[in-house]
Design an enzyme around this catalytic site. Structure first.
Site, PDB file in Angstrom:
ATOM      1  CE  LYS A  26      -4.103   1.626   2.406  1.00 26.15           C
ATOM      2  NZ  LYS A  26      -5.092   1.050   1.510  1.00 26.15           N
ATOM      3  NE  ARG A  96      -6.586   3.841   4.953  1.00 26.59           N
ATOM      4  CZ  ARG A  96      -7.909   3.891   4.808  1.00 26.59           C
ATOM      5  NH1 ARG A  96      -8.629   2.791   4.830  1.00 26.59           N
ATOM      6  NH2 ARG A  96      -8.506   5.028   4.638  1.00 26.59           N
ATOM      7  N   GLY A 105      -8.027  -7.372   5.365  1.00 32.63           N
ATOM      8  CA  GLY A 105      -8.842  -7.465   6.576  1.00 32.63           C
ATOM      9  C   GLY A 105      -8.176  -8.151   7.760  1.00 32.63           C
ATOM     10  CG  MET A 107      -2.459  -7.038  10.147  1.00 33.39           C
ATOM     11  SD  MET A 107      -0.837  -6.610   9.586  1.00 33.39           S
ATOM     12  CE  MET A 107      -1.075  -6.477   7.846  1.00 33.39           C
ATOM     13  NE  ARG A 352      -6.941  -3.838  -4.045  1.00 36.58           N
ATOM     14  CZ  ARG A 352      -7.518  -4.088  -2.900  1.00 36.58           C
ATOM     15  NH1 ARG A 352      -6.797  -4.327  -1.834  1.00 36.58           N
ATOM     16  NH2 ARG A 352      -8.817  -4.099  -2.800  1.00 36.58           N
ATOM     17  CG  HIS A 468      -6.055 -46.671  -6.966  1.00 39.71           C
ATOM     18  ND1 HIS A 468      -7.415 -46.537  -7.134  1.00 39.71           N
ATOM     19  CD2 HIS A 468      -5.605 -47.419  -7.983  1.00 39.71           C
ATOM     20  CE1 HIS A 468      -7.772 -47.203  -8.225  1.00 39.71           C
ATOM     21  NE2 HIS A 468      -6.693 -47.747  -8.760  1.00 39.71           N
ATOM     22  CB  SER A 776      10.773 -41.573 -17.118  1.00 40.61           C
ATOM     23  OG  SER A 776       9.713 -40.739 -16.722  1.00 40.61           O
ATOM     24  CB  CYS A 843       6.368 -40.060 -15.718  1.00 37.45           C
ATOM     25  SG  CYS A 843       7.185 -41.471 -14.968  1.00 37.45           S
ATOM     26  CE1 TYR A 863       8.882 -37.467 -20.552  1.00 34.94           C
ATOM     27  CE2 TYR A 863      10.921 -37.612 -21.819  1.00 34.94           C
ATOM     28  CZ  TYR A 863       9.945 -38.213 -21.043  1.00 34.94           C
ATOM     29  OH  TYR A 863      10.027 -39.540 -20.748  1.00 34.94           O
TER      30      TYR A 863
HETATM   31  C1  PEP Z   1       6.266 -42.774  -9.833  1.00 34.43           C
HETATM   32  O1  PEP Z   1       6.565 -43.566  -8.956  1.00 34.43           O
HETATM   33  O2  PEP Z   1       6.541 -41.568  -9.777  1.00 34.43           O
HETATM   34  C2  PEP Z   1       5.499 -43.209 -11.000  1.00 34.43           C
HETATM   35  C3  PEP Z   1       5.234 -42.367 -11.981  1.00 34.43           C
HETATM   36  O3  PEP Z   1       5.019 -44.470 -10.977  1.00 34.43           O
HETATM   37  P1  PEP Z   1       3.683 -44.891 -10.185  1.00 34.43           P
HETATM   38  O4  PEP Z   1       3.035 -43.646  -9.717  1.00 34.43           O
HETATM   39  O5  PEP Z   1       2.875 -45.633 -11.141  1.00 34.43           O
HETATM   40  O6  PEP Z   1       4.256 -45.725  -9.096  1.00 34.43           O
END
Ligand code: PEP
Ligand code: MG
Length: 891
Positions: A26, A96, A105, A107, A352, A468, A776, A843, A863
């Site tokens: 501010k 302020r 809000g 303080m 702002r 899962h 990966s 991954c 990637y």
């Molecule tokens: C991992 O373990 O990061 C992975 C991609 O394999 P999963 O989640 O299938 O164990």
């Protein structure tokens, strides 16, 4: 010598916009606006360093502070042409807070400082309105009493209510000057009664009281909680802004309002705002009076008869138009401003960067590029990648009412409502009848997949961000709240209970997978649309980024979604997820429960055609883009039938009796399945499994290649810890590839690589890279095994650790850059030292988390791969990483 106070006003300022750390957001803004020549009421900012000093010394100020405040105050008096405490022309002040980051809000604020029995007369003379002066005075006593002196607000409210009752009126506006004068007397008496001493009348004393109150409020519970939730460090401190008061309630030539330089919900390039005549700032937000539009266009759009500012104060409106032009020209972003008109003079109180919806953000960024206000890189920087979620999934209507029952982890974004069911079968049954359902489970397993697929939303009471339920829901794009531990589920009774509320099967609930909230009943949602602006901005992002973005996908639907969202291939296809469908899971289980190689091969033969067909579809959809197929990695427990029916079904398919199936299932039980017979260990013990999968891959690849399509399979082996394992399995794959080539006559280029998801694999990455053509990083398992924290069972522990400040963020959601990330870095370094052209990706779920994407760029991955719905987020985050945008990582 340290300077503690920075003045502003009268067309100049000692501070500037880049002094945010010292002056707070501010203060820095007021200084900036003032030096740009906007009409800002004069004032001064006491720096955040004073707050730190105040906290560290238990409430003391730096020696020279008082002199600096005196000097700055004299400057304000001069510009304002009024004096603090002067009985004829009293200057009134506001005090302020204003921290580096906005903490709305949280303080304290005190207005109208400087009023007392003498100065109130001066205010009456200046405004020619005794009612206004007395009302201001009583507001001051009430606010100062509450905030600074600790006399609870309700004491004053009670007096006011009693007085109104005596006078037989219901509205404040029905009270006149005499009423307010009487109330001032009553307020002062009340304060004295409670405090045991008179309410302070000395303006200087009031000022220092206000300043101390703001510094103290940095450490009130609200502020502490807010900081914790938003990751704001305690040692930042707040600045204090002391500023001349201006009044929007000094008659019908006064007004107060808020305005946005562009429409914050649509992004339309038009002035947008509201105001009230003869009112104070809080009246606009309080909702008691209906605010009027700024422009005639807006008034017409909202179908109201209340005249617009453009109509009632055309000169002020013209001035505001000029302010808008200058603001956007200077800040080059949409501004959210507050203004007050005091007796026909416009004052700008605040500006702002305006908050906006994602769609508005995209439109404004793209429009501003077209208007030449900003460049393409700046447009890319402007969009928060995480915010894109809003566009890719339905979200809750922010104006809708909601009754929050409880919360869990925001495991898969999007919001959905439906009838509660407690098992997958019921979900499928009810969904078939056209009902929307929310599947509630303690945790999910592959058996639930059908039910998960047809559900609008999923709620689990156990499991973390890589459980899962979370992984599968994200892949499917189904909203999911996971690990909501405060909910008790009773499958027998088909009820769940939380905080005394019982939710029964068939009751409607709403889950918000973006926030983790679970609500009773249906909360309306807003369905997003991908606009041309989105496409344009993502196109710019793609040109800038150097990191590739692939998707984790195994079903054709997921693969299609991934391509639609711009994935450049598949970075992880979890083949075990391809066996969830009822007809397949039986054979999968048959294979798992097989007594010997012969039985196993018989079951595998039944799976081969399905698997081949899956790969044909994936290769076809991905048309020439790389497809990484990970060979089987099922924690076996997930596939062992839990129910008698399940066992009976497998026994029938395998032609064995149920007791034999039960006995084998019992043999396969593991105490620690995640650390057990899974991943390549399965391939080592039963090579025929990977053999079947390799056959399916190469036969599918040949088939698609024959059709003229380029196919680029990358075969990936999970859970490797030694080159020896990898070499054995690579030999199996290469042998099968050669056999298929021999049989089909089609030559398919392919790579064989490995996941790096265990610490030992990281340490031996240099050796493993002698054989593996790509890595990966499986950061889900790498996080689990580095921390020794189960990814399925420890959501509540992670929560406690976060509360205690031991974890900044959930390491399963955002890569722990200093621990797990360090392992990734080592793996990259060692792998590339052996094989400079080693292809590197990630991954784990972190591939779609913006902060983790930045880290991946930093350590030189080629990637990232993430669930399809997060592909746009990763694309934008990768572009920002390439532009060097700073982000807070989880470290
Ligand atoms: C991992 O373990 O990061 C992975 C991609 O394999 P999963 O989640 O299938 O164990
Ligand atoms: Mg893994």
């Amino acid at each position: 010598m340290t300077k503690w106070v920075y003045g502003f006003g009268g067309g100049g300022a000692e501070g500037s916009a880049d002094m945010r750390d010292l002056l707070g957001g501010k203060g820095a803004n007021l200084a900036e606006m003032s030096s740009l020549g906007f009409p800002v009421p004069p004032g001064f900012t006491i720096t955040t360093e004073v707050c730190t000093h105040y906290s560290e010394t238990g409430g003391a100020y730096p020696d020279s502070l008082e002199a600096e405040v005196e000097q700055a105050l004299a400057g304000v008096e001069e510009i304002a042409g009024a004096r603090f405490g002067d009985p004829q022309r009293p200057l009134l002040l506001s005090v302020r807070s204003g921290a580096r980051a906005s903490m709305p809000g949280m303080m304290d604020t005190v207005l109208n400082l400087g009023l007392n029995a003498e100065t109130v007369k001066g205010l009456t003379a200046m405004s020619d309105d005794e009612r206004f002066a007395c009302d201001s005075y009583r507001r001051f006593i009430q606010m100062y009493g509450d905030v600074v002196l600790g006399v609870a607000y309700h004491h004053f409210e009670d007096l006011l209510e009693d007085h109104k009752l005596d006078r037989g009126v219901t509205l404040d506006t029905e009270l006149d000057a005499d009423d307010w004068r009487l109330l001032v007397g009553a307020y002062l008496k009340k304060a004295k009664e409670i405090l045991g001493q008179p309410f302070p009348g000395n303006p200087k004393e009031q000022l220092w009281g206000g300043i101390a109150a703001v510094f103290r409020s940095w450490d009130n519970n609200r502020a502490i909680t807010y900081r914790k939730l938003h990751g704001i460090p305690d040692d930042w401190g707040t600045a204090v802004n002391v500023q001349a008061m201006v009044f929007g309630n000094m008659g019908n030539d006064s007004a107060t309002g808020v305005c946005f330089t562009r429409n914050p919900s649509t992004g339309e390039n038009a002035y947008y705002g509201e105001f009230l005549v003869n009112a104070q700032g809080e009246d606009v937000v309080a909702g008691i009076r209906t605010p009027q539009s700024l422009t005639i266009a807006e008034r017409e759009a909202s179908h109201t008869d209340l005249p617009a500012l453009q109509e009632v104060m055309p000169d002020i409106y013209a001035e505001l138009l000029e302010v808008r032009r200058m603001m956007e020209g200077h800040y080059r972003d949409m501004q959210d401003m507050e203004f007050t008109v005091q007796q026909s003079k416009l004052w700008m109180l605040q500006t702002r960067t305006g908050k906006r919806t994602t769609n508005a953000a995209l439109k404004i960024a793209v429009d501003m590029v077209d208007e030449g206000l900003i460049g393409v890189d700046e447009a890319i920087r402007r969009i928060d990648p995480a915010q894109l979620d809003q566009l890719l999934h339905p979200s809750l209507d922010p104006s809708a009412e909601r009754k929050v029952l409880g919360r869990g982890l925001p495991a898969s974004p999007g919001a959905a409502s439906g009838r509660v069911v407690f098992n997958a079968e019921d979900a499928e049954g009810l969904a078939q009848k056209g009902e929307d359902v929310v599947l509630v489970r303690v945790e999910t397993s592959p058996e639930d997949i059908g039910g998960m697929h047809v559900s609008k939303g999923i709620l689990t009471t156990r499991g973390g961000m890589t459980s899962h339920a979370a992984v599968v829901a994200r892949g499917m794009g189904v909203p999911c709240v996971a690990g909501a531990g405060e909910f008790r589920v009773d499958y027998g009774e088909k009820i769940m209970e939380v905080g005394g509320t019982v939710v029964r099967e068939g009751d409607v609930i709403t889950v918000d997978g973006a926030t983790g909230e679970v609500m009773l009943g249906e909360v309306p949602t807003i369905h997003p649309e991908l606009t041309g602006d989105f496409v344009k901005l993502m196109g710019w992002a793609d040109k800038v980024r150097t990191l590739g973005v692939r998707a984790n996908a195994e079903t054709p639907a997921d693969a299609e979604t991934a391509r639609k969202f711009g994935a450049e291939g598949i970075g992880l296809s979890r083949t075990e997820h391809m066996f969830f469908e009822p007809r397949r899971i039986v054979h999968m289980r048959e294979m798992i429960l097989a007594a010997d190689e012969g039985e196993r091969r018989a079951a595998l033969d039944k799976l081969l055609p399905y698997q081949r067909q899956d790969f044909v579809q994936l290769f076809t959809i991905m048309a020439g883009l790389p497809v990484t197929i990970r060979l089987l990695d099922p924690p076996l427990n997930e596939f062992i039938p839990q129910s008698e029916e399940g066992l009976a079904e497998v026994a029938a398919a395998a032609g064995i009796d149920v007791s034999a199936a039960r006995a084998r299932a019992a043999l396969l039980k593991e105490g620690n399945p995640m650390l057990g017979h899974r991943g390549c260990r399965l391939g080592i013990t039963f090579p025929e499994i990977y053999e079947m999968q390799a056959r399916a891959i190469f036969e599918a690849a040949s088939e698609v290649a024959k059709g003229g399509e380029k196919v680029v399979p990358e075969v990936m082996i999970p859970l490797i810890v030694t080159r020896g394992e990898f070499v054995i399995l690579k030999d199996v794959i290469e042998r099968v590839a050669a056999e298929v080539k021999e049989a089909t006559g089609v030559r398919v280029e392919y790579l064989v690589g490995t996941m790096i998801e265990l610490p030992r694999a990281v340490l031996l990455a240099g050796d493993i890279a002698k054989a593996a053509q790509f890595f990966s990083f499986g950061t889900n398992d790498l996080t689990q095994t580095t921390y020794g924290l189960s990814r399925d069972d420890t959501a509540h522990i992670v929560e406690i650790y976060r509360d205690k400040g031991l974890f900044k963020d959930d390491p399963f959601a955002s890569l722990d850059t200093e621990g797990v990330g360090e392992l990734v870095r080592i793996g990259v370094e060692r792998g590339r030292a052996t094989r400079p052209d080693l292809k590197l990706g990630i991954c784990g779920e972190h591939g779609g988390d913006p902060a983790s994407v930045h880290f991946c760029q930093k350590v030189g991955l080629d990637y990232v791969s993430c669930s399809p719905y997060r592909v746009p987020i990763a694309r934008l985050a990768a572009a920002q990483a390439a532009l060097g945008v700073k982000v807070e990582t989880n470290a």
